[in-house]
Design a protein around this motif. Structure first.
Motif, mmCIF file in Angstrom:
data_model
loop_
_atom_site.group_PDB
_atom_site.id
_atom_site.type_symbol
_atom_site.label_atom_id
_atom_site.label_comp_id
_atom_site.label_asym_id
_atom_site.label_seq_id
_atom_site.Cartn_x
_atom_site.Cartn_y
_atom_site.Cartn_z
ATOM 1 N N LEU A 231 0.824 -1.203 0.000
ATOM 2 C CA LEU A 231 0.000 0.000 0.000
ATOM 3 C C LEU A 231 0.860 1.255 0.000
ATOM 4 O O LEU A 231 1.796 1.378 0.780
ATOM 5 C CB LEU A 231 -0.910 0.033 1.230
ATOM 6 C CG LEU A 231 -2.132 -0.889 1.229
ATOM 7 C CD1 LEU A 231 -2.858 -0.765 2.551
ATOM 8 C CD2 LEU A 231 -3.068 -0.573 0.078
ATOM 9 N N LEU A 237 -2.706 0.458 -4.629
ATOM 10 C CA LEU A 237 -2.089 -0.850 -4.392
ATOM 11 C C LEU A 237 -0.957 -1.068 -5.391
ATOM 12 O O LEU A 237 -1.180 -1.147 -6.598
ATOM 13 C CB LEU A 237 -3.139 -1.954 -4.543
ATOM 14 C CG LEU A 237 -2.698 -3.373 -4.200
ATOM 15 C CD1 LEU A 237 -2.381 -3.500 -2.715
ATOM 16 C CD2 LEU A 237 -3.780 -4.377 -4.596
ATOM 17 N N TRP A 257 -8.025 -5.350 -0.418
ATOM 18 C CA TRP A 257 -7.805 -3.931 -0.708
ATOM 19 C C TRP A 257 -9.108 -3.240 -1.072
ATOM 20 O O TRP A 257 -9.386 -2.122 -0.614
ATOM 21 C CB TRP A 257 -6.785 -3.809 -1.840
ATOM 22 C CG TRP A 257 -6.595 -2.427 -2.380
ATOM 23 C CD1 TRP A 257 -6.035 -1.357 -1.744
ATOM 24 C CD2 TRP A 257 -6.966 -1.965 -3.684
ATOM 25 N NE1 TRP A 257 -6.027 -0.262 -2.564
ATOM 26 C CE2 TRP A 257 -6.585 -0.603 -3.758
ATOM 27 C CE3 TRP A 257 -7.555 -2.575 -4.791
ATOM 28 C CZ2 TRP A 257 -6.795 0.150 -4.907
ATOM 29 C CZ3 TRP A 257 -7.763 -1.817 -5.933
ATOM 30 C CH2 TRP A 257 -7.384 -0.460 -5.982
#
Length: 439
Positions: A231, A237, A257
């Motif tokens: 992250l 991402l 995510w």
């Protein structure tokens, strides 16, 4: 379980349909209120207007609550829904309920073991994984408060026995026997048959949902630890090293995510599409995966989760009076003239029209540089993703580009008013996810 809830919480809003399940919940809570006088109970009834007796049921709920001195909120759903009726009504129902929840007030619903088993079958029908097969949880976050389902380990028969023993009066919604609805079909055509064959079937369904829930929690704990190194600080991402991970781990990280964005868990098909079309593809930069009102995009080896916005690249907005702020579309804030702060730019000529656009093609000489560059090259140098480039307000005088607000100012060597400056600012009414791009 209600005893434990009352020990912990004191403010409750009951989802009260007037049916047997919610009637038992209402009266059980009233019994505990006799002992725990500091408990406060309210109820909310949602009239779906789907049955000719809907108004009669509403009156029944009003009379019951009035008799027991319980404040009752009435809301109605009048929208005509033609597709996915059960799901759409559920969403509307919970939105209406949430609107009325007070601070620290707990929402109580009367979902029981039969409901849990039905939800499990619906998840199976959709091809859900462990998260979906976890079905309903007995307690979960609901916005800024909680929703608790105290009857989730009780069967419908157990609730009915309690209702009959206490001589309760409730309404019967005969639409619950309409097997055109998925949940009713599962209830009357599947579970009733299985329960006759295997009396322990409902309990085992609950065990399955509990196991799936525990497995999901464990998986998320492990994914939370692993995802930290992928992250960025701006919540995108980094997938640069995903090629070194197994497909299962990649998809697990992507799913987790997305869940961090507080939206409903995406389908298996969606996650597979992200993996095949972006992670496992060489041509990934112009791909977008739609998730309801959001998009998954890829830029410079990172995935971005962005809200889908209306296309405004061909829009022109004139700023006729600079003494008033100019409001931008898509909730992009406004532009205002400043005295001290803001970007310093040449003033327009007397007859020049100030306007804002969101698209420009061609080469530009930026202030402070010695050669022209294409605007695409400038966006790239500023690390601005393609989908954001048509969302940055471009300031024009007539058809002459002056500045991309917050990004650059065009060199105006031949402008007569170059010595006369004024300051303007682009003010965001909501925090943009990409503020870090603007340097």
């Amino acid at each position: 379980m209600i005893t434990d809830i009352i020990k912990k919480y004191k403010l409750f809003l009951i989802a009260y349909s007037g049916g047997m399940d919610s009637t038992v919940l209402l009266y059980q809570l009233l019994k505990f209120k006799e002992i725990n006088t500091d408990v406060n109970i309210r109820a909310i009834h949602i009239n779906h207007n789907l049955h000719e007796n809907s108004k009669k049921w509403q009156i029944h709920c009003i009379n019951t609550c009035k008799k027991n001195y319980i404040p009752l909120i009435i809301e109605e759903i009048n929208t005509k829904i033609t597709k996915n009726i059960e799901e759409q009504l559920r969403i509307k129902r919970y939105n209406l309920i949430y609107k009325h929840l007070l601070h620290n007030e707990i929402l109580l619903t009367a979902h029981h073991l039969n409901d849990q088993c039905e939800t499990l079958f619906l998840s199976l029908k959709r091809g859900s994984g462990p998260t979906g097969l976890s079905a309903m949880s007995s307690e979960r976050t609901f916005g800024k408060t909680k929703i608790i389902r105290p009857f989730l380990t009780k069967t419908k028969n157990e609730l009915k026995k309690w209702a009959e023993y206490n001589n309760l009066i409730w309404i019967e919604d005969f639409t619950n026997f309409n097997t055109n609805y998925d949940r009713n079909f599962i209830r009357h055509k599947i579970i009733s048959v299985l329960e006759k064959k295997w009396p322990f079937f409902l309990k085992n369904c609950f065990r399955t949902t509990k196991i799936c829930n525990e497995e999901t929690k464990l998986k998320n704990i492990l994914l939370k630890e692993k995802i930290e190194k992928f992250l960025h600080f701006h919540e995108c991402l980094n997938i640069k090293n995903f090629k070194n991970l197994t497909e299962e781990v990649c998809k697990g990280l992507i799913r987790y995510w997305i869940l961090l964005k507080n939206i409903k868990s995406p389908s298996y098909k969606t996650i597979q599409s992200i993996y095949n079309e972006i992670i496992h593809s060489k041509k990934k930069y112009n791909i977008k995966i739609i998730i309801k009102k959001n998009e998954i995009r890829c830029y410079k080896e990172s995935l971005y989760f962005i809200e889908t916005k209306k296309n405004i690249k061909n829009m022109i907005i004139f700023w006729h009076n600079v003494h008033y702020k100019l409001t931008l579309p898509n909730n992009f804030g406004y532009i205002v003239k400043n005295k001290k702060e803001g970007i310093s730019i040449p003033m327009p000529g007397n007859n020049e029209l100030i306007n804002i656009r969101f698209q420009y093609d061609g080469k530009i000489l930026i202030l402070g540089e010695n050669r022209q560059k294409s605007i695409k090259k400038i966006w790239q140098e500023h690390n601005i993703p393609p989908w954001l480039r048509h969302q940055i307000p471009l300031l024009f005088y007539d058809n002459k580009l002056i500045s991309a607000l917050g990004v650059f100012v065009v060199n105006q060597k031949n402008t007569e008013n170059n010595k006369h400056k004024w300051k303007i600012s682009w003010i965001h009414t909501t925090k943009l996810k990409y503020d870090y791009f603007f340097v």
